[in-house]
Design a protein around this motif. Sequence first.
Motif, mmCIF file in Angstrom:
data_model
loop_
_atom_site.group_PDB
_atom_site.id
_atom_site.type_symbol
_atom_site.label_atom_id
_atom_site.label_comp_id
_atom_site.label_asym_id
_atom_site.label_seq_id
_atom_site.Cartn_x
_atom_site.Cartn_y
_atom_site.Cartn_z
ATOM 1 N N UNK A 104 23.418 34.708 44.531
ATOM 2 C CA UNK A 104 23.797 34.402 43.149
ATOM 3 C C UNK A 104 24.569 35.555 42.491
ATOM 4 N N UNK A 105 24.103 36.811 42.545
ATOM 5 C CA UNK A 105 24.936 37.894 41.998
ATOM 6 C C UNK A 105 26.253 38.064 42.745
ATOM 7 N N UNK A 106 26.229 37.838 44.058
ATOM 8 C CA UNK A 106 27.448 38.000 44.847
ATOM 9 C C UNK A 106 28.528 37.019 44.412
ATOM 10 N N UNK A 107 28.161 35.760 44.208
ATOM 11 C CA UNK A 107 29.152 34.765 43.808
ATOM 12 C C UNK A 107 29.692 35.054 42.411
ATOM 13 N N UNK A 108 28.824 35.516 41.512
ATOM 14 C CA UNK A 108 29.302 35.852 40.166
ATOM 15 C C UNK A 108 30.267 37.037 40.209
ATOM 16 N N UNK A 109 29.895 38.080 40.953
ATOM 17 C CA UNK A 109 30.778 39.248 41.071
ATOM 18 C C UNK A 109 32.084 38.861 41.746
ATOM 19 N N UNK A 110 32.011 37.992 42.758
ATOM 20 C CA UNK A 110 33.222 37.563 43.453
ATOM 21 C C UNK A 110 34.144 36.775 42.532
ATOM 22 N N UNK A 111 33.572 35.932 41.673
ATOM 23 C CA UNK A 111 34.398 35.151 40.752
ATOM 24 C C UNK A 111 35.065 36.050 39.719
ATOM 25 N N UNK A 112 34.313 37.009 39.185
ATOM 26 C CA UNK A 112 34.905 37.957 38.233
ATOM 27 C C UNK A 112 35.993 38.787 38.909
ATOM 28 N N UNK A 115 39.128 36.706 39.254
ATOM 29 C CA UNK A 115 39.853 36.595 37.979
ATOM 30 C C UNK A 115 40.658 37.863 37.709
ATOM 31 N N UNK A 116 40.080 39.011 37.999
ATOM 32 C CA UNK A 116 40.787 40.271 37.806
ATOM 33 C C UNK A 116 41.972 40.386 38.773
ATOM 34 N N UNK A 117 41.783 39.968 40.013
ATOM 35 C CA UNK A 117 42.888 40.001 40.974
ATOM 36 C C UNK A 117 43.988 39.032 40.581
ATOM 37 N N UNK A 118 43.598 37.894 40.021
ATOM 38 C CA UNK A 118 44.595 36.898 39.627
ATOM 39 C C UNK A 118 45.438 37.367 38.451
ATOM 40 N N UNK A 119 44.856 38.215 37.598
ATOM 41 C CA UNK A 119 45.591 38.709 36.440
ATOM 42 C C UNK A 119 46.284 40.037 36.703
ATOM 43 N N UNK A 120 46.043 40.623 37.873
ATOM 44 C CA UNK A 120 46.688 41.902 38.191
ATOM 45 C C UNK A 120 48.186 41.705 38.393
ATOM 46 N N UNK A 121 48.950 42.714 38.008
ATOM 47 C CA UNK A 121 50.405 42.636 38.107
ATOM 48 C C UNK A 121 50.912 43.403 39.315
ATOM 49 N N UNK A 122 50.380 44.586 39.554
ATOM 50 C CA UNK A 122 50.853 45.433 40.640
ATOM 51 C C UNK A 122 49.761 45.604 41.698
ATOM 52 N N UNK A 123 50.187 45.848 42.920
ATOM 53 C CA UNK A 123 49.313 46.149 44.054
ATOM 54 C C UNK A 123 48.324 45.021 44.349
#
Length: 322
Positions: A104-112, A115-123
Amino acid sequence: MATAPPAPVVESPAATSAPQVAPPKSRSIFGYWRLYLAISPFYLLFLCFGLIPVGFSLYLSFHRWDGLGSMEYAGLSQYSYLLSDTQFWHAIGNTLIIWAISTLPMLFIALVTAVMLNSAVRFKSLYRFAYFLPNVTSVVAIAIIFGSVFSTNFGLVNAVLQGLGLEQIAWLNTPWGIKVAIASLMTWQWTGYNAIIFLAGLQTIPSELYEAARVDGAGPVQTFFRVTVPLMRPVILFTLVVSTVTGLQSFSEPQVLLQTTANTSTFAGGPDNAGQTMVLYFFQQTFDNNDFGYGAAIAWGIFLIVAVFSIINWRLVQRREK
């Protein structure tokens, strides 16, 4: 009275030039023997290393056998004893606790993270590689490293606790410490894998929905819980099913992490069997006690438990799609 001769029949050019196509001949199954021969290696390997061992394990579960002597028919006594085996139920409890505090914590951390990777612009590619790297790293190497991290006297976790003015914890020698250490290892190993799957699902969500949410005044947290999570529900349930099957069959993580903390068996799961999962108990009964018949019964018990959890998750998906 003379009759006129019949008019000659003039065939159209299309009729005279069209070739006569013979109907296709039906070929028997033996007519495709070359194609069957080309795909036969897979089915032969599956038969030898998949289907036959599964069938033999089911047959073996109804017998007593030490691996060398003759088999003795036992009927359903193996399964009857399995239902009353307190150690097996203890292993089930350990497995479910470790699965709950890791999945359960793993899936929540993975989803967050997704989302951060999807909004990243560089690298972006570098971040994806870095998060996916733990999943392709050897489990044995990861377990050895985590054994050092959670060491009582020289571990990094206890060093941090001492720096904060707290007491040391014997992580690998207490029941809950063992479970937390195993769950942390599994969380670190599988978070990046699930984050990549979540990232693929996020990229299918139209950007117009996020723009509409911003226009309505929704902040990042509200957008995450009211837009992202509902639309990602099928992907979340898929990762939940995969993580459930993987977590309920955990073996290498506790076996390598706790093999030096038990005095009796490498499959004991640490002191008081606190980290002994269902698969570890199966190995202990089969290879330590040489009870192959009872081990086969344990294996089929594990199969039924995993199947029940998979069916529950599948029903959740079906209920949502109706």
